[in-house]
Design a protein around this motif. Structure first.
Motif, mmCIF file in Angstrom:
data_model
loop_
_atom_site.group_PDB
_atom_site.id
_atom_site.type_symbol
_atom_site.label_atom_id
_atom_site.label_comp_id
_atom_site.label_asym_id
_atom_site.label_seq_id
_atom_site.Cartn_x
_atom_site.Cartn_y
_atom_site.Cartn_z
ATOM 1 N N UNK A 121 -27.481 12.762 -83.038
ATOM 2 C CA UNK A 121 -28.790 12.228 -82.526
ATOM 3 C C UNK A 121 -30.108 11.994 -83.347
ATOM 4 N N UNK A 122 -30.769 11.130 -83.240
ATOM 5 C CA UNK A 122 -32.061 11.325 -83.817
ATOM 6 C C UNK A 122 -31.867 11.206 -85.395
ATOM 7 N N UNK A 123 -30.845 10.480 -85.746
ATOM 8 C CA UNK A 123 -30.772 10.409 -87.180
ATOM 9 C C UNK A 123 -31.859 9.190 -87.773
ATOM 10 N N UNK A 144 -11.911 11.340 -86.885
ATOM 11 C CA UNK A 144 -11.540 10.206 -85.899
ATOM 12 C C UNK A 144 -12.909 9.446 -85.746
ATOM 13 N N UNK A 145 -13.916 10.057 -85.156
ATOM 14 C CA UNK A 145 -14.865 9.344 -84.454
ATOM 15 C C UNK A 145 -16.136 10.056 -85.230
ATOM 16 N N UNK A 146 -17.198 9.296 -85.625
ATOM 17 C CA UNK A 146 -18.473 9.589 -86.015
ATOM 18 C C UNK A 146 -19.408 8.787 -85.481
ATOM 19 N N UNK A 147 -20.308 9.209 -84.371
ATOM 20 C CA UNK A 147 -21.361 8.368 -83.703
ATOM 21 C C UNK A 147 -22.798 8.821 -84.005
ATOM 22 N N UNK A 148 -23.300 7.842 -84.622
ATOM 23 C CA UNK A 148 -24.713 8.208 -85.248
ATOM 24 C C UNK A 148 -25.824 7.483 -84.435
ATOM 25 N N UNK A 149 -26.515 8.161 -83.732
ATOM 26 C CA UNK A 149 -27.704 7.427 -82.862
ATOM 27 C C UNK A 149 -28.960 7.610 -83.734
ATOM 28 N N UNK A 175 -11.274 6.787 -89.542
ATOM 29 C CA UNK A 175 -12.493 7.265 -88.881
ATOM 30 C C UNK A 175 -13.331 6.043 -88.405
ATOM 31 N N UNK A 176 -13.650 6.037 -86.984
ATOM 32 C CA UNK A 176 -14.209 5.121 -86.397
ATOM 33 C C UNK A 176 -15.992 5.305 -86.445
ATOM 34 N N UNK A 177 -16.541 4.699 -87.135
ATOM 35 C CA UNK A 177 -17.944 4.893 -87.522
ATOM 36 C C UNK A 177 -18.869 3.997 -86.430
ATOM 37 N N UNK A 178 -19.517 4.442 -85.477
ATOM 38 C CA UNK A 178 -20.420 3.846 -84.360
ATOM 39 C C UNK A 178 -21.580 4.242 -84.636
ATOM 40 N N UNK A 179 -22.629 3.133 -84.886
ATOM 41 C CA UNK A 179 -23.954 3.321 -85.204
ATOM 42 C C UNK A 179 -24.822 2.810 -84.105
ATOM 43 N N UNK A 180 -25.636 3.404 -83.409
ATOM 44 C CA UNK A 180 -26.333 3.026 -82.370
ATOM 45 C C UNK A 180 -27.840 3.063 -82.233
#
Length: 180
Positions: A121-123, A144-149, A175-180
């Motif tokens: 969070x806060x990237x 598996x998952x990388x979530x970057x907000x 790896x599933x990369x999720x960028x929010x």
């Protein structure tokens, strides 16, 4: 503090500047599986302190993100499965001073064998954050998952940051990369 049976630990430190008289806390919790720290500078680990059982780590940093600190911490958590990073007050002018420079001589065991999930969070996409993200993605074989907000202050550069993150090489094909 020594609590051999403790499995969950949360450490909170106010964001402030302290002198050399800052109080120190020594912790011995060999059964810990979860550690949460608000302001990663709280953690000053020595080679003799290894959290072998720790599976989940949450670090919230005030002020500047330092990839050297993060990557040096990972070696103390060889079985870490999930990493949750947060940043409260990004200061991109300071981050340029703390770039990784050279990668660690050996990849932390958690990246090679156990880390499955990252939430960041806060990237802000600073050089230091980018180098840490690239290193983790390149070396986390079981991710598996990388979530970057993204931090709201840096949303104007959101498309550039997203393109940069998606172009990074990943050790894990699943790896599933999720960028929010």
């Amino acid at each position: 503090m020594s609590v051999p049976s403790l499995q969950r630990l949360s450490i909170t430190k106010e964001c402030a500047t302290y002198g050399s008289d800052e109080p120190r806390l020594e912790i011995s919790t060999p059964c810990s599986k979860y550690l949460r720290s608000l302001n990663a500078e709280v953690l000053d680990l020595t080679d003799s302190l290894i959290f072998n059982r720790l599976l989940h780590l949450e670090l919230n940093v005030c002020n500047s993100f330092r990839s050297k600190l993060l990557l040096s911490l990972l070696k103390y958590f060889p079985n870490l499965q999930s990493l949750n990073l947060g940043r409260t007050y990004p200061e991109d002018t300071e981050d340029q001073l703390y770039c990784l420079g050279s990668e660690p001589s050996s990849v932390p065991k958690c990246l090679s064998f156990h880390l499955e999930s990252i939430q960041w969070r806060g990237y802000a996409g600073t050089l230091d954050e980018r180098e840490a993200a690239a290193y983790i993605l390149k070396n986390a074989h079981r991710l598996k998952t990388s979530t970057i907000r993204l931090h709201t202050t840096y949303m104007d550069n959101g498309q550039i940051i997203m393109k940069d993150l998606t172009s990074m090489s990943k050790a894990s094909a699943s790896c599933q990369l999720v960028i929010e």
